[in-house]
Design a protein around this motif. Sequence first.
Motif, short mmCIF file in Angstrom:
data_model
loop_
_atom_site.label_atom_id
_atom_site.label_comp_id
_atom_site.label_asym_id
_atom_site.label_seq_id
_atom_site.Cartn_x
_atom_site.Cartn_y
_atom_site.Cartn_z
N PRO A 128 0.85 -1.21 0.00
CA PRO A 128 0.00 0.00 0.00
C PRO A 128 0.87 1.24 0.00
O PRO A 128 1.95 1.27 0.60
CB PRO A 128 -0.80 -0.13 1.31
N SER A 129 0.39 2.29 -0.68
CA SER A 129 1.17 3.53 -0.74
C SER A 129 0.89 4.45 0.43
O SER A 129 1.65 5.37 0.70
CB SER A 129 0.86 4.27 -2.05
N ALA A 130 -0.24 4.20 1.16
CA ALA A 130 -0.60 5.04 2.29
C ALA A 130 -1.57 4.28 3.19
O ALA A 130 -2.32 3.41 2.71
CB ALA A 130 -1.24 6.34 1.81
N PRO A 131 -1.58 4.58 4.50
CA PRO A 131 -2.55 3.96 5.40
C PRO A 131 -3.98 4.28 4.97
O PRO A 131 -4.28 5.40 4.55
CB PRO A 131 -2.24 4.59 6.76
N ALA A 179 -7.33 0.82 -2.54
CA ALA A 179 -6.98 -0.08 -3.64
C ALA A 179 -5.85 -1.03 -3.26
O ALA A 179 -4.86 -0.63 -2.64
CB ALA A 179 -6.57 0.73 -4.87
N GLU A 180 -5.99 -2.30 -3.65
CA GLU A 180 -4.91 -3.26 -3.59
C GLU A 180 -4.09 -3.08 -4.87
O GLU A 180 -4.64 -3.12 -5.97
CB GLU A 180 -5.49 -4.67 -3.51
N ARG A 181 -2.79 -2.89 -4.73
CA ARG A 181 -1.95 -2.50 -5.86
C ARG A 181 -1.22 -3.69 -6.48
O ARG A 181 -0.71 -4.56 -5.77
CB ARG A 181 -0.92 -1.45 -5.42
N TRP A 182 -1.16 -3.68 -7.81
CA TRP A 182 -0.44 -4.71 -8.57
C TRP A 182 0.40 -4.01 -9.64
O TRP A 182 -0.11 -3.20 -10.41
CB TRP A 182 -1.41 -5.67 -9.24
#
Length: 378
Positions: free
Chosen positions: A262-265, A269-272
């Motif tokens: 994750p880019s932030a708390p 979105a779940e990132r791929w």
Amino acid sequence: MAERVIPLVDQRIAALAAKVPLHASVPTGLLTDTLGRPLRDLRISVTDRCNFRCNYCMPKEVFDKDYPYLPHGALLSFEEITRLARLFLAHGVRKIRLTGGEPLLRKNLEALVAQLAELRTVDGLPPDLTLTTNGSLLARKARALKDAGLNRVTVSLDGLDDAVFRRMNDVDFPVADVLAGIEAAHAAGLSQIKVNMVVKRGTNDHEVLPMARHFRGTGTTLRFIEYMDVGATNGWRMDEVLPSAELIERLRAELPLVALSPSAPGETAERWGYANAAGVHDASLGEVGVISSVTQAFCHDCNRARLSTEGKLYLCLFATQGYDLRTLLRGGASDEAIASAIAPIWQQRTDRYSELRSSLPADTGGGARRVEMSYIGG
């Protein structure tokens, strides 16, 4: 086949405003709710109108030419929005997202952006100022918005096939004009542009791979959103939901992906990331995201509050009632009094609808109706 009847509901009447608590509370920037979730994200709806009629949000059968939209005097003014935003920042908000309806229908919106860009968080930093739009007016507005201080933009786009897109927006709007708006946003220097695609099984799920191919390597992040049971008018059915796990498997069959952190708390979105031949994320190819609010609820770290067009504070996208802040604004309340009203609203928050969805009784049309997404933004 039985005809589907969509109930006509005016959410402004059906959901009575909850009582606003008034207790002295000096903002500390550390406001948390009953589950320990901090207040970090404020989504502000600037209009209840939209020029699209997407059936999962504002179906034409309900939002027709006779639908009673809010009169202009009922909308919060830009000065009122800015005043409330400043108080929310004092309570710890760091990101402000402008939504609608379609926010670019609000006249001179760049003036509001300029006002909000002058505000500061409790850390003394400018807020992360972003906007969600259907992209129909973005080509002509992108430069002015960037110059006014907008940081980022998210565009809703549910397919590249023109026939599919025209059918989904239900006003015969061409996909080429939305793509031109995205290009204009890049040209204006808006960063981290995202495209959100609501995926509805049997309607546009065949567009998942074409969308991924199109935006891969362009600097635009594509995010797929599970079709949600928002509001009371979109005729939602679970069998029309394409689970994100299945969607990712479809993508991985053609496009190698690796999971990203994750880019932030509180990120929804779940990132791929797209992988290179060595199986490592290639940043030049970019990434995709999946928002799984139906099959993998993320209520546990939800840090978002929503301010409606007419100044009601909602604590959840699936809320049935809002807290009336406009009356305080227009009744002469001081900043201290309004800030003191906001604090206990958030502190008493218990909302976690998506986590409880499967255990809740079926909605048979009785009881309080959930607020429409077009009224408080997505």
